[in-house]
Write a protein that holds these residues in place. Structure first.
Motif, PDB file in Angstrom:
ATOM      1  N   HIS A 192       8.224  -4.671   3.351  1.00 50.77           N
ATOM      2  CA  HIS A 192       6.793  -4.981   3.312  1.00 50.77           C
ATOM      3  C   HIS A 192       6.067  -3.765   2.745  1.00 50.77           C
ATOM      4  CE1 HIS A 192       2.864  -6.494   4.531  1.00 50.77           C
ATOM      5  NE2 HIS A 192       2.609  -5.290   4.985  1.00 50.77           N
ATOM      6  N   ILE A 193       5.206  -3.993   1.758  1.00 50.77           N
ATOM      7  CA  ILE A 193       4.471  -2.918   1.100  1.00 50.77           C
ATOM      8  C   ILE A 193       2.970  -3.151   1.314  1.00 50.77           C
ATOM      9  CG2 ILE A 193       4.016  -1.783  -1.100  1.00 50.77           C
ATOM     10  CD1 ILE A 193       6.877  -2.862  -1.922  1.00 50.77           C
ATOM     11  N   GLU A 194       2.331  -2.164   1.890  1.00 51.51           N
ATOM     12  CA  GLU A 194       0.904  -2.243   2.213  1.00 51.51           C
ATOM     13  C   GLU A 194       0.039  -1.990   0.976  1.00 51.51           C
ATOM     14  OE1 GLU A 194      -0.763  -2.813   5.074  1.00 51.51           O
ATOM     15  OE2 GLU A 194       1.021  -3.109   6.298  1.00 51.51           O
ATOM     16  N   PRO A 195      -1.217  -2.466   0.976  1.00 49.14           N
ATOM     17  CA  PRO A 195      -2.138  -2.114  -0.096  1.00 49.14           C
ATOM     18  C   PRO A 195      -2.237  -0.588  -0.210  1.00 49.14           C
ATOM     19  CG  PRO A 195      -3.089  -3.823   1.283  1.00 49.14           C
ATOM     20  CD  PRO A 195      -1.842  -3.347   1.984  1.00 49.14           C
ATOM     21  N   SER A 223       9.435 -12.546  -3.913  1.00 43.95           N
ATOM     22  CA  SER A 223       8.243 -11.711  -3.774  1.00 43.95           C
ATOM     23  C   SER A 223       7.086 -12.591  -3.312  1.00 43.95           C
ATOM     24  CB  SER A 223       7.886 -11.071  -5.124  1.00 43.95           C
ATOM     25  OG  SER A 223       6.626 -10.445  -5.058  1.00 43.95           O
ATOM     26  N   VAL A 224       6.394 -12.117  -2.279  1.00 39.51           N
ATOM     27  CA  VAL A 224       5.206 -12.810  -1.774  1.00 39.51           C
ATOM     28  C   VAL A 224       4.073 -11.796  -1.744  1.00 39.51           C
ATOM     29  CG1 VAL A 224       4.180 -14.053   0.164  1.00 39.51           C
ATOM     30  CG2 VAL A 224       6.611 -14.367  -0.373  1.00 39.51           C
ATOM     31  N   LEU A 225       2.944 -12.143  -2.358  1.00 39.63           N
ATOM     32  CA  LEU A 225       1.768 -11.279  -2.369  1.00 39.63           C
ATOM     33  C   LEU A 225       0.580 -12.031  -1.789  1.00 39.63           C
ATOM     34  CD1 LEU A 225       3.159 -10.817  -5.538  1.00 39.63           C
ATOM     35  CD2 LEU A 225       1.642  -8.902  -5.251  1.00 39.63           C
ATOM     36  N   GLY A 226      -0.174 -11.360  -0.953  1.00 41.03           N
ATOM     37  CA  GLY A 226      -1.347 -12.011  -0.407  1.00 41.03           C
ATOM     38  C   GLY A 226      -2.278 -10.995   0.230  1.00 41.03           C
ATOM     39  N   PRO A 227      -3.546 -11.299   0.407  1.00 38.38           N
ATOM     40  CA  PRO A 227      -4.166 -12.525  -0.077  1.00 38.38           C
ATOM     41  C   PRO A 227      -4.275 -12.508  -1.600  1.00 38.38           C
ATOM     42  CG  PRO A 227      -5.849 -11.049   0.770  1.00 38.38           C
ATOM     43  CD  PRO A 227      -4.516 -10.396   1.039  1.00 38.38           C
ATOM     44  N   HIS A 228      -4.252 -13.682  -2.183  1.00 37.36           N
ATOM     45  CA  HIS A 228      -4.289 -13.815  -3.640  1.00 37.36           C
ATOM     46  C   HIS A 228      -5.538 -13.164  -4.222  1.00 37.36           C
ATOM     47  CE1 HIS A 228      -4.114 -15.514  -7.649  1.00 37.36           C
ATOM     48  NE2 HIS A 228      -5.360 -15.930  -7.481  1.00 37.36           N
ATOM     49  N   GLN A 229      -5.326 -12.428  -5.295  1.00 36.90           N
ATOM     50  CA  GLN A 229      -6.409 -11.846  -6.095  1.00 36.90           C
ATOM     51  C   GLN A 229      -6.047 -12.083  -7.550  1.00 36.90           C
ATOM     52  OE1 GLN A 229      -9.138 -10.025  -4.543  1.00 36.90           O
ATOM     53  NE2 GLN A 229      -8.161 -11.110  -2.854  1.00 36.90           N
ATOM     54  N   LYS A 252       7.247  -1.401 -13.960  1.00 36.61           N
ATOM     55  CA  LYS A 252       6.351  -0.238 -13.920  1.00 36.61           C
ATOM     56  C   LYS A 252       5.751  -0.019 -12.526  1.00 36.61           C
ATOM     57  CE  LYS A 252       2.633   1.831 -16.579  1.00 36.61           C
ATOM     58  NZ  LYS A 252       3.242   3.026 -17.052  1.00 36.61           N
ATOM     59  N   ALA A 253       5.711   1.246 -12.128  1.00 33.20           N
ATOM     60  CA  ALA A 253       5.121   1.617 -10.840  1.00 33.20           C
ATOM     61  C   ALA A 253       3.658   1.175 -10.802  1.00 33.20           C
ATOM     62  CB  ALA A 253       5.227   3.119 -10.627  1.00 33.20           C
ATOM     63  N   HIS A 254       3.253   0.659  -9.645  1.00 29.35           N
ATOM     64  CA  HIS A 254       1.884   0.187  -9.483  1.00 29.35           C
ATOM     65  C   HIS A 254       1.541   0.090  -7.997  1.00 29.35           C
ATOM     66  CE1 HIS A 254       4.303  -3.481  -9.101  1.00 29.35           C
ATOM     67  NE2 HIS A 254       3.293  -3.987  -8.413  1.00 29.35           N
ATOM     68  N   TYR A 255       0.297  -0.222  -7.730  1.00 29.51           N
ATOM     69  CA  TYR A 255      -0.138  -0.497  -6.365  1.00 29.51           C
ATOM     70  C   TYR A 255      -1.213  -1.571  -6.414  1.00 29.51           C
ATOM     71  CZ  TYR A 255      -4.123   2.582  -7.376  1.00 29.51           C
ATOM     72  OH  TYR A 255      -5.251   3.154  -7.932  1.00 29.51           O
ATOM     73  N   HIS A 256      -1.551  -2.075  -5.255  1.00 34.29           N
ATOM     74  CA  HIS A 256      -2.591  -3.093  -5.115  1.00 34.29           C
ATOM     75  C   HIS A 256      -3.648  -2.557  -4.154  1.00 34.29           C
ATOM     76  CE1 HIS A 256       0.253  -5.871  -6.982  1.00 34.29           C
ATOM     77  NE2 HIS A 256       1.153  -5.393  -6.136  1.00 34.29           N
ATOM     78  N   ASN A 257      -4.903  -2.842  -4.432  1.00 30.51           N
ATOM     79  CA  ASN A 257      -5.977  -2.423  -3.529  1.00 30.51           C
ATOM     80  C   ASN A 257      -6.124  -3.362  -2.338  1.00 30.51           C
ATOM     81  OD1 ASN A 257      -7.017  -0.040  -4.748  1.00 30.51           O
ATOM     82  ND2 ASN A 257      -7.929  -1.306  -6.351  1.00 30.51           N
ATOM     83  N   ILE A 258      -5.867  -4.646  -2.556  1.00 31.35           N
ATOM     84  CA  ILE A 258      -6.108  -5.645  -1.511  1.00 31.35           C
ATOM     85  C   ILE A 258      -4.822  -6.348  -1.079  1.00 31.35           C
ATOM     86  CG2 ILE A 258      -7.318  -7.809  -0.988  1.00 31.35           C
ATOM     87  CD1 ILE A 258      -9.509  -6.808  -2.978  1.00 31.35           C
ATOM     88  N   MET A 259      -3.986  -6.708  -2.038  1.00 36.19           N
ATOM     89  CA  MET A 259      -2.797  -7.506  -1.722  1.00 36.19           C
ATOM     90  C   MET A 259      -1.692  -6.687  -1.059  1.00 36.19           C
ATOM     91  SD  MET A 259      -2.350 -10.231  -4.860  1.00 36.19           S
ATOM     92  CE  MET A 259      -2.091  -9.027  -6.142  1.00 36.19           C
ATOM     93  N   GLU A 260      -1.025  -7.312  -0.092  1.00 39.45           N
ATOM     94  CA  GLU A 260       0.214  -6.811   0.476  1.00 39.45           C
ATOM     95  C   GLU A 260       1.330  -7.466  -0.324  1.00 39.45           C
ATOM     96  OE1 GLU A 260       0.277  -8.047   4.546  1.00 39.45           O
ATOM     97  OE2 GLU A 260      -1.626  -7.086   4.986  1.00 39.45           O
ATOM     98  N   GLU A 261       2.480  -6.784  -0.435  1.00 42.93           N
ATOM     99  CA  GLU A 261       3.603  -7.380  -1.174  1.00 42.93           C
ATOM    100  C   GLU A 261       4.866  -7.263  -0.346  1.00 42.93           C
ATOM    101  OE1 GLU A 261       5.326  -7.698  -5.682  1.00 42.93           O
ATOM    102  OE2 GLU A 261       4.000  -6.021  -5.214  1.00 42.93           O
ATOM    103  N   ASP A 262       5.599  -8.366  -0.305  1.00 45.65           N
ATOM    104  CA  ASP A 262       6.867  -8.419   0.414  1.00 45.65           C
ATOM    105  C   ASP A 262       7.976  -8.789  -0.555  1.00 45.65           C
ATOM    106  OD1 ASP A 262       5.626  -8.050   2.960  1.00 45.65           O
ATOM    107  OD2 ASP A 262       5.080 -10.166   2.966  1.00 45.65           O
ATOM    108  N   PHE A 263       9.151  -8.190  -0.352  1.00 42.62           N
ATOM    109  CA  PHE A 263      10.346  -8.549  -1.107  1.00 42.62           C
ATOM    110  C   PHE A 263      11.458  -8.882  -0.134  1.00 42.62           C
ATOM    111  CE2 PHE A 263       8.236  -5.593  -4.099  1.00 42.62           C
ATOM    112  CZ  PHE A 263       8.194  -6.386  -5.231  1.00 42.62           C
ATOM    113  N   TYR A 264      12.203  -9.951  -0.430  1.00 44.41           N
ATOM    114  CA  TYR A 264      13.392 -10.316   0.329  1.00 44.41           C
ATOM    115  C   TYR A 264      14.529 -10.430  -0.684  1.00 44.41           C
ATOM    116  CZ  TYR A 264      16.746 -12.846   3.137  1.00 44.41           C
ATOM    117  OH  TYR A 264      17.882 -13.228   3.801  1.00 44.41           O
TER     118      TYR A 264
END
Length: 120
Positions: A77-80, A98-104, A41-53
């Protein structure tokens, strides 16, 4: 130090979705798998950045309506605040890191009725 074995974890939806090898305290690390036709499902993050390799297979990762056809060896790389949607429109499974940070603990806002131009 932290050591994890992929075989000790399961994908969120049995055969697909994220398989978190670590959640926090500073970042989340997951393997993500989608079979042909599956999506997240489509979504976004307010604080976390997300990377996919991308490790193997192909996937379309749509970010703010732009389709990114991803294949092995590519990184995104996907920005908040950027709405993102993952869909396997291809005939083979895809596996990616997938790497997300900073952790929330809670930082995922789902978007209903998400549409994009599949012909981009």
């Amino acid at each position: 130090m932290f050591v994890a074995d992929e075989n000790d974890f399961e994908y969120r939806f049995k055969d697909h979705g994220p398989k978190y090898l670590m959640k926090g305290p500073r970042l989340n690390f997951a393997l993500v798998q989608f079979m042909p036709g599956q999506d997240f499902k489509a979504h976004y993050h307010n604080i976390m950045e997300e990377d996919f390799y991308i490790l193997n297979g192909e996937i379309d990762i749509v970010v703010d309506g732009k389709v990114n056809h991803m294949h092995p060896g590519q990184f995104i790389h996907i920005e908040p605040g950027e709405v993102h949607y993952c869909v396997n429109n291809y005939d083979k499974p895809v596996k990616m890191v997938s790497v997300l940070g900073p952790h929330q603990d809670v930082d995922k806002i789902e978007v209903d009725n998400y549409t994009y131009d599949k012909n981009q």
